[in-house]
Design a protein around this motif. Structure first.
Motif, PDB file in Angstrom:
ATOM      1  N   ALA A   1       0.829  -1.199   0.000  1.00  0.00           N
ATOM      2  CA  ALA A   1       0.000   0.000   0.000  1.00  0.00           C
ATOM      3  C   ALA A   1       0.867   1.254   0.000  1.00  0.00           C
ATOM      4  N   ALA A   2       0.235   2.377   0.242  1.00  0.00           N
ATOM      5  CA  ALA A   2       0.919   3.663   0.357  1.00  0.00           C
ATOM      6  C   ALA A   2       0.266   4.432   1.490  1.00  0.00           C
ATOM      7  N   TYR A   3       1.031   5.309   2.106  1.00  0.00           N
ATOM      8  CA  TYR A   3       0.457   6.176   3.135  1.00  0.00           C
ATOM      9  C   TYR A   3       1.226   7.487   3.178  1.00  0.00           C
ATOM     10  N   LEU A   4       0.644   8.464   3.851  1.00  0.00           N
ATOM     11  CA  LEU A   4       1.242   9.788   3.978  1.00  0.00           C
ATOM     12  C   LEU A   4       1.665   9.992   5.429  1.00  0.00           C
ATOM     13  N   ARG A   5       2.962  10.000   5.664  1.00  0.00           N
ATOM     14  CA  ARG A   5       3.496  10.225   7.010  1.00  0.00           C
ATOM     15  C   ARG A   5       3.542  11.727   7.282  1.00  0.00           C
ATOM     16  N   THR A   6       2.999  12.161   8.417  1.00  0.00           N
ATOM     17  CA  THR A   6       3.051  13.572   8.791  1.00  0.00           C
ATOM     18  C   THR A   6       4.423  13.867   9.380  1.00  0.00           C
TER      19      THR A   6
ATOM     20  N   ALA B   1       5.263  10.891   1.256  1.00  0.00           N
ATOM     21  CA  ALA B   1       4.606   9.765   0.594  1.00  0.00           C
ATOM     22  C   ALA B   1       5.467   8.514   0.748  1.00  0.00           C
ATOM     23  N   VAL B   2       4.931   7.511   1.443  1.00  0.00           N
ATOM     24  CA  VAL B   2       5.672   6.277   1.708  1.00  0.00           C
ATOM     25  C   VAL B   2       4.995   5.134   0.952  1.00  0.00           C
ATOM     26  N   ASP B   3       5.749   4.511   0.064  1.00  0.00           N
ATOM     27  CA  ASP B   3       5.272   3.347  -0.668  1.00  0.00           C
ATOM     28  C   ASP B   3       6.465   2.526  -1.137  1.00  0.00           C
ATOM     29  N   ALA B   4       6.216   1.501  -1.900  1.00  0.00           N
ATOM     30  CA  ALA B   4       7.289   0.606  -2.348  1.00  0.00           C
ATOM     31  C   ALA B   4       8.276   1.282  -3.284  1.00  0.00           C
ATOM     32  N   GLU B   5       7.870   2.390  -3.908  1.00  0.00           N
ATOM     33  CA  GLU B   5       8.733   3.100  -4.851  1.00  0.00           C
ATOM     34  C   GLU B   5       9.167   4.456  -4.297  1.00  0.00           C
ATOM     35  N   ASP B   6       9.277   4.566  -2.988  1.00  0.00           N
ATOM     36  CA  ASP B   6       9.731   5.791  -2.307  1.00  0.00           C
ATOM     37  C   ASP B   6       8.868   7.004  -2.640  1.00  0.00           C
ATOM     38  N   GLY B   7       7.580   6.785  -2.800  1.00  0.00           N
ATOM     39  CA  GLY B   7       6.652   7.863  -3.107  1.00  0.00           C
ATOM     40  C   GLY B   7       6.302   7.973  -4.568  1.00  0.00           C
ATOM     41  N   GLY B   8       6.848   7.108  -5.392  1.00  0.00           N
ATOM     42  CA  GLY B   8       6.657   7.195  -6.835  1.00  0.00           C
ATOM     43  C   GLY B   8       5.308   6.736  -7.339  1.00  0.00           C
ATOM     44  N   THR B   9       4.511   6.052  -6.534  1.00  0.00           N
ATOM     45  CA  THR B   9       3.206   5.583  -7.007  1.00  0.00           C
ATOM     46  C   THR B   9       2.091   6.604  -6.787  1.00  0.00           C
ATOM     47  N   VAL B  10       2.374   7.689  -6.092  1.00  0.00           N
ATOM     48  CA  VAL B  10       1.348   8.694  -5.800  1.00  0.00           C
ATOM     49  C   VAL B  10       0.989   9.450  -7.075  1.00  0.00           C
TER      50      VAL B  10
ATOM     51  N   GLY C   1      -4.856   2.955  -9.282  1.00  0.00           N
ATOM     52  CA  GLY C   1      -6.279   3.159  -9.086  1.00  0.00           C
ATOM     53  C   GLY C   1      -6.748   2.923  -7.661  1.00  0.00           C
ATOM     54  N   ARG C   2      -5.824   2.707  -6.757  1.00  0.00           N
ATOM     55  CA  ARG C   2      -6.201   2.473  -5.362  1.00  0.00           C
ATOM     56  C   ARG C   2      -6.356   3.804  -4.633  1.00  0.00           C
ATOM     57  N   VAL C   3      -7.208   3.812  -3.616  1.00  0.00           N
ATOM     58  CA  VAL C   3      -7.490   5.008  -2.835  1.00  0.00           C
ATOM     59  C   VAL C   3      -7.229   4.697  -1.371  1.00  0.00           C
ATOM     60  N   PHE C   4      -6.439   5.568  -0.723  1.00  0.00           N
ATOM     61  CA  PHE C   4      -6.130   5.399   0.695  1.00  0.00           C
ATOM     62  C   PHE C   4      -6.563   6.644   1.445  1.00  0.00           C
ATOM     63  N   THR C   5      -7.290   6.445   2.534  1.00  0.00           N
ATOM     64  CA  THR C   5      -7.772   7.552   3.343  1.00  0.00           C
ATOM     65  C   THR C   5      -8.002   7.073   4.772  1.00  0.00           C
ATOM     66  N   ASP C   6      -8.562   7.915   5.621  1.00  0.00           N
ATOM     67  CA  ASP C   6      -8.736   7.553   7.026  1.00  0.00           C
ATOM     68  C   ASP C   6      -9.760   6.449   7.238  1.00  0.00           C
ATOM     69  N   SER C   7     -10.627   6.195   6.272  1.00  0.00           N
ATOM     70  CA  SER C   7     -11.654   5.166   6.449  1.00  0.00           C
ATOM     71  C   SER C   7     -11.188   3.763   6.054  1.00  0.00           C
ATOM     72  N   ASN C   8     -10.022   3.644   5.421  1.00  0.00           N
ATOM     73  CA  ASN C   8      -9.573   2.303   5.032  1.00  0.00           C
ATOM     74  C   ASN C   8      -8.133   2.012   5.450  1.00  0.00           C
ATOM     75  N   ILE C   9      -7.658   2.673   6.508  1.00  0.00           N
ATOM     76  CA  ILE C   9      -6.322   2.379   7.018  1.00  0.00           C
ATOM     77  C   ILE C   9      -6.441   1.553   8.288  1.00  0.00           C
TER      78      ILE C   9
END
Length: 189
Positions: free
Chosen positions: A37-42, A66-75, A159-167
């Motif tokens: 997945a991906a997430y946004l670290r504050t 932006a933290v993901d498998a590609e160091d933020g590249g999938t955003v 096409g994936r969506v990440f937000t507070d309702s699915n983490i």
């Protein structure tokens, strides 16, 4: 007989020891093909409240990574959504509008490398004026103790969506620090 029991015990112990070293997971887990997945670290929260006496200069500002498998590249995009919340005694919470609205959208190009991490970072800055326009309220309609709920929605190139309702709950913990949700209070001077 005593030698036989001792030898049998050693043999049985050796068989158990050697048998316990075998990996019984079948089929082998293909770690390289996991869907990550991906997430946004504050990273920092510069301003997380609006001042009632100076709404024109108040702002919500955070730095995210932006933290993901590609160091933020999938955003692909990060939507900054907002809604207004007011607690009315003996009534409950009133939301304006009923669902959150987009106040700003960050694109992939808004994220850039930095000197302290390998992940891409961006600053999210939304002024109180932009916020009020997005929710359709005039500055005179705002009271102390009102809250603006900012929510981030990360869309990746798959096409994936990440937000507070699915983490999962562990992403909001201090190490990951990725709530995707930021309440901004209106404070009186």
């Amino acid at each position: 007989m005593k030698k036989f029991k001792y030898s049998f015990g050693l043999l049985l112990g050796a068989v158990i020891l050697l048998g316990s070293c075998r990996d019984f997971v079948e089929p082998r887990i293909p770690y390289t093909t996991f869907d990550t997945a991906a997430y946004l670290r504050t990273i920092s929260s510069t301003s997380t409240s609006f001042s009632l006496d100076s709404l024109a200069s108040s702002k919500f500002e955070i730095v995210v990574e932006a933290v993901d498998a590609e160091d933020g590249g999938t955003v692909e995009t990060v939507e900054v959504r907002v809604r207004h919340r007011r607690l009315i005694p003996n009534v409950g919470l009133i939301y304006t509008p009923a669902t959150d609205v987009i106040v700003k959208t960050l694109k992939k190009s808004d994220f850039a490398p930095n000197a302290t991490s390998r992940f891409l970072r961006s600053t999210i800055l939304v002024t109180a004026t932009e916020t009020l326009a997005a929710v359709g309220l005039a500055p005179g309609a705002i009271r102390a103790d009102d809250v603006f709920e900012f929510r981030l929605v990360l869309n990746d190139r798959f096409g994936r969506v990440f937000t507070d309702s699915n983490i999962s709950g562990d992403l909001t913990a201090p190490f990951y620090n990725s709530p995707f949700f930021y309440p901004v209070s209106v404070v009186a001077p």
